[in-house]
Motif scaffolding. Sequence first.
Motif, PDB file in Angstrom:
ATOM      1  N   LEU A 259       0.819  -1.221   0.000  1.00  0.00           N
ATOM      2  CA  LEU A 259       0.000   0.000   0.000  1.00  0.00           C
ATOM      3  C   LEU A 259       0.851   1.269   0.000  1.00  0.00           C
ATOM      4  O   LEU A 259       0.399   2.312  -0.478  1.00  0.00           O
ATOM      5  CB  LEU A 259      -0.957   0.011   1.205  1.00  0.00           C
ATOM      6  N   ASP A 260       2.067   1.178   0.518  1.00  0.00           N
ATOM      7  CA  ASP A 260       2.949   2.356   0.444  1.00  0.00           C
ATOM      8  C   ASP A 260       3.272   2.690  -1.010  1.00  0.00           C
ATOM      9  O   ASP A 260       3.371   3.855  -1.387  1.00  0.00           O
ATOM     10  CB  ASP A 260       4.238   2.117   1.252  1.00  0.00           C
ATOM     11  N   ILE A 261       3.409   1.645  -1.825  1.00  0.00           N
ATOM     12  CA  ILE A 261       3.708   1.867  -3.251  1.00  0.00           C
ATOM     13  C   ILE A 261       2.474   2.461  -3.945  1.00  0.00           C
ATOM     14  O   ILE A 261       2.576   3.411  -4.727  1.00  0.00           O
ATOM     15  CB  ILE A 261       4.118   0.544  -3.954  1.00  0.00           C
ATOM     16  N   HIS A 263       0.209   4.251  -2.651  1.00  0.00           N
ATOM     17  CA  HIS A 263       0.082   5.652  -2.234  1.00  0.00           C
ATOM     18  C   HIS A 263       1.101   6.550  -2.922  1.00  0.00           C
ATOM     19  O   HIS A 263       0.768   7.630  -3.413  1.00  0.00           O
ATOM     20  CB  HIS A 263       0.224   5.753  -0.711  1.00  0.00           C
ATOM     21  N   GLN A 264       2.331   6.089  -2.986  1.00  0.00           N
ATOM     22  CA  GLN A 264       3.366   6.916  -3.632  1.00  0.00           C
ATOM     23  C   GLN A 264       3.077   7.112  -5.111  1.00  0.00           C
ATOM     24  O   GLN A 264       3.276   8.201  -5.646  1.00  0.00           O
ATOM     25  CB  GLN A 264       4.737   6.261  -3.474  1.00  0.00           C
ATOM     26  N   VAL A 265       2.644   6.059  -5.773  1.00  0.00           N
ATOM     27  CA  VAL A 265       2.382   6.177  -7.219  1.00  0.00           C
ATOM     28  C   VAL A 265       1.241   7.171  -7.452  1.00  0.00           C
ATOM     29  O   VAL A 265       1.316   8.042  -8.316  1.00  0.00           O
ATOM     30  CB  VAL A 265       2.052   4.800  -7.836  1.00  0.00           C
ATOM     31  N   LYS A 266       0.176   7.072  -6.646  1.00  0.00           N
ATOM     32  CA  LYS A 266      -0.956   7.984  -6.835  1.00  0.00           C
ATOM     33  C   LYS A 266      -0.545   9.424  -6.559  1.00  0.00           C
ATOM     34  O   LYS A 266      -0.871  10.332  -7.327  1.00  0.00           O
ATOM     35  CB  LYS A 266      -2.117   7.579  -5.903  1.00  0.00           C
ATOM     36  N   THR A 267       0.202   9.623  -5.485  1.00  0.00           N
ATOM     37  CA  THR A 267       0.588  10.977  -5.094  1.00  0.00           C
ATOM     38  C   THR A 267       1.522  11.593  -6.127  1.00  0.00           C
ATOM     39  O   THR A 267       1.406  12.751  -6.491  1.00  0.00           O
ATOM     40  CB  THR A 267       1.302  10.937  -3.722  1.00  0.00           C
ATOM     41  N   ARG A 268       2.441  10.790  -6.620  1.00  0.00           N
ATOM     42  CA  ARG A 268       3.450  11.310  -7.547  1.00  0.00           C
ATOM     43  C   ARG A 268       2.886  11.564  -8.947  1.00  0.00           C
ATOM     44  O   ARG A 268       3.213  12.541  -9.602  1.00  0.00           O
ATOM     45  CB  ARG A 268       4.614  10.322  -7.628  1.00  0.00           C
ATOM     46  N   PHE A 269       2.034  10.659  -9.430  1.00  0.00           N
ATOM     47  CA  PHE A 269       1.667  10.738 -10.851  1.00  0.00           C
ATOM     48  C   PHE A 269       0.236  11.198 -11.129  1.00  0.00           C
ATOM     49  O   PHE A 269      -0.067  11.642 -12.222  1.00  0.00           O
ATOM     50  CB  PHE A 269       1.912   9.387 -11.528  1.00  0.00           C
ATOM     51  N   GLN A 270      -0.661  11.014 -10.171  1.00  0.00           N
ATOM     52  CA  GLN A 270      -2.062  11.409 -10.379  1.00  0.00           C
ATOM     53  C   GLN A 270      -2.620  10.936 -11.705  1.00  0.00           C
ATOM     54  O   GLN A 270      -3.174  11.713 -12.489  1.00  0.00           O
ATOM     55  CB  GLN A 270      -2.191  12.936 -10.242  1.00  0.00           C
ATOM     56  N   ARG A 271      -2.436   9.682 -11.960  1.00  0.00           N
ATOM     57  CA  ARG A 271      -2.962   9.066 -13.175  1.00  0.00           C
ATOM     58  C   ARG A 271      -3.782   7.849 -12.756  1.00  0.00           C
ATOM     59  O   ARG A 271      -3.641   7.353 -11.646  1.00  0.00           O
ATOM     60  CB  ARG A 271      -1.795   8.634 -14.082  1.00  0.00           C
ATOM     61  N   LYS A 308      -8.276   1.266  -1.563  1.00  0.00           N
ATOM     62  CA  LYS A 308      -8.767   2.497  -2.189  1.00  0.00           C
ATOM     63  C   LYS A 308      -8.253   3.732  -1.459  1.00  0.00           C
ATOM     64  O   LYS A 308      -7.827   4.699  -2.084  1.00  0.00           O
ATOM     65  CB  LYS A 308     -10.290   2.494  -2.197  1.00  0.00           C
ATOM     66  N   ARG A 309      -8.301   3.677  -0.142  1.00  0.00           N
ATOM     67  CA  ARG A 309      -7.832   4.818   0.654  1.00  0.00           C
ATOM     68  C   ARG A 309      -6.367   5.122   0.339  1.00  0.00           C
ATOM     69  O   ARG A 309      -5.956   6.275   0.277  1.00  0.00           O
ATOM     70  CB  ARG A 309      -8.006   4.504   2.148  1.00  0.00           C
ATOM     71  N   ALA A 310      -5.581   4.083   0.081  1.00  0.00           N
ATOM     72  CA  ALA A 310      -4.162   4.281  -0.227  1.00  0.00           C
ATOM     73  C   ALA A 310      -3.969   5.004  -1.556  1.00  0.00           C
ATOM     74  O   ALA A 310      -2.925   5.611  -1.795  1.00  0.00           O
ATOM     75  CB  ALA A 310      -3.452   2.930  -0.255  1.00  0.00           C
ATOM     76  N   GLY A 311      -4.995   4.926  -2.449  1.00  0.00           N
ATOM     77  CA  GLY A 311      -4.879   5.677  -3.702  1.00  0.00           C
ATOM     78  C   GLY A 311      -5.283   4.945  -4.969  1.00  0.00           C
ATOM     79  O   GLY A 311      -5.198   5.502  -6.060  1.00  0.00           O
ATOM     80  N   ALA A 312      -5.703   3.695  -4.843  1.00  0.00           N
ATOM     81  CA  ALA A 312      -6.092   2.964  -6.054  1.00  0.00           C
ATOM     82  C   ALA A 312      -7.442   3.467  -6.564  1.00  0.00           C
ATOM     83  O   ALA A 312      -8.352   3.722  -5.786  1.00  0.00           O
ATOM     84  CB  ALA A 312      -6.177   1.472  -5.755  1.00  0.00           C
ATOM     85  N   ASP A 313      -7.557   3.604  -7.877  1.00  0.00           N
ATOM     86  CA  ASP A 313      -8.854   3.927  -8.477  1.00  0.00           C
ATOM     87  C   ASP A 313      -9.621   2.643  -8.756  1.00  0.00           C
ATOM     88  O   ASP A 313     -10.817   2.563  -8.551  1.00  0.00           O
ATOM     89  CB  ASP A 313      -8.650   4.673  -9.808  1.00  0.00           C
TER      90      ASP A 313
END
Length: 329
Positions: A259-261, A263-271, A308-313
Amino acid sequence: MSFPTERLRRPRAKAFSRRMVRETRLSVDQLIYPMFVCEGTNQVQPIETMPGICRYSLDVLLVEAKKIFDLGIPAIALFPVVSGSLRSADAAEAYNPNGLLQNTIRALKKEVPELGLMADVALDPFTSHGQDGLTDDVGYVMNDETIEVLVKQALSHAEAGVDIVAPSDMMDGRIGVIRKALDEAGFIHTQIMAYSAKYASTFYGPFRDAVSSKNLLGKGTKETYQMDPANAEEALREVALDLEEGADMVMVKPALPYLDIVHQVKTRFQRPLAAFQVSGEYTMLRYAMDQGALSWPQAALESLTCIKRAGADVIITYFAKDIAPFIKG
Ligand code: PBG
């Protein structure tokens, strides 16, 4: 002012209020259900290490896929299980226009046209050794030679009508080459979901039982192409490259231990980002729930909410079918 000034328990006190301040909501709209298709007719083969999940022959799969669509699940991810005699060193069956997967895609598009279809681009269902690519004399998986076959495989899926091609092979540079080939062949609307940060994870064990590649793989590992679970920065580089090469959506896999990954991917790329709650994660939770050690459906719902909370769409999960009725809205 009397202590304490801020009472965070106040909004938690009643259900109506908890509902209003909830930050993350699960939706069936964002689930993808993985399904295994096997040869023959009237086949429903339970997978021993994945209770509740079966391999279906095409005739049964069509009925099951209709049920998935009726549950509101937007898409399925298809995984073929072919007989050993169709496996070879060159994995030629991977791009047979009348192969099991290609025929399945065509039939599903006819029977349930609005159900989104995603299929893996990787050679492991078709190689005699169970690796995702072609190997050299010493068993090393060759990158550029493998990509040539992956392109043929992706094109054969697109020709059959697949909506999303999902390269899960982890060869360097394959997204760009596949995108170019799809465009040149006129498949400009075929999406690419890149398995970008795919780890060499032991949590794929039950999946390898399902597709009968465990024994073939033997002591072989996929560590020369899948990522080291210890690495995070490298995941960001993988994602950056796949996006540059034209991926429409990227993926982190597995999900829960990573989940750290996510979160980082979502935060960094917003894709658009997918997370794959893989077979071993499903099995872990399912076994515990079946034993009564964890509660169904709470444990499954919590795991999905947290992904989802971590950033997955989008979440690819073997729970999709059983959990859909428990997700409101
Ligand atoms: C094959 C593939 C794997 C999964 C998806 N595609 C297994 C692997 O890489 O060995 C894993 C899915 C799961 O465990 O649910 N390229």
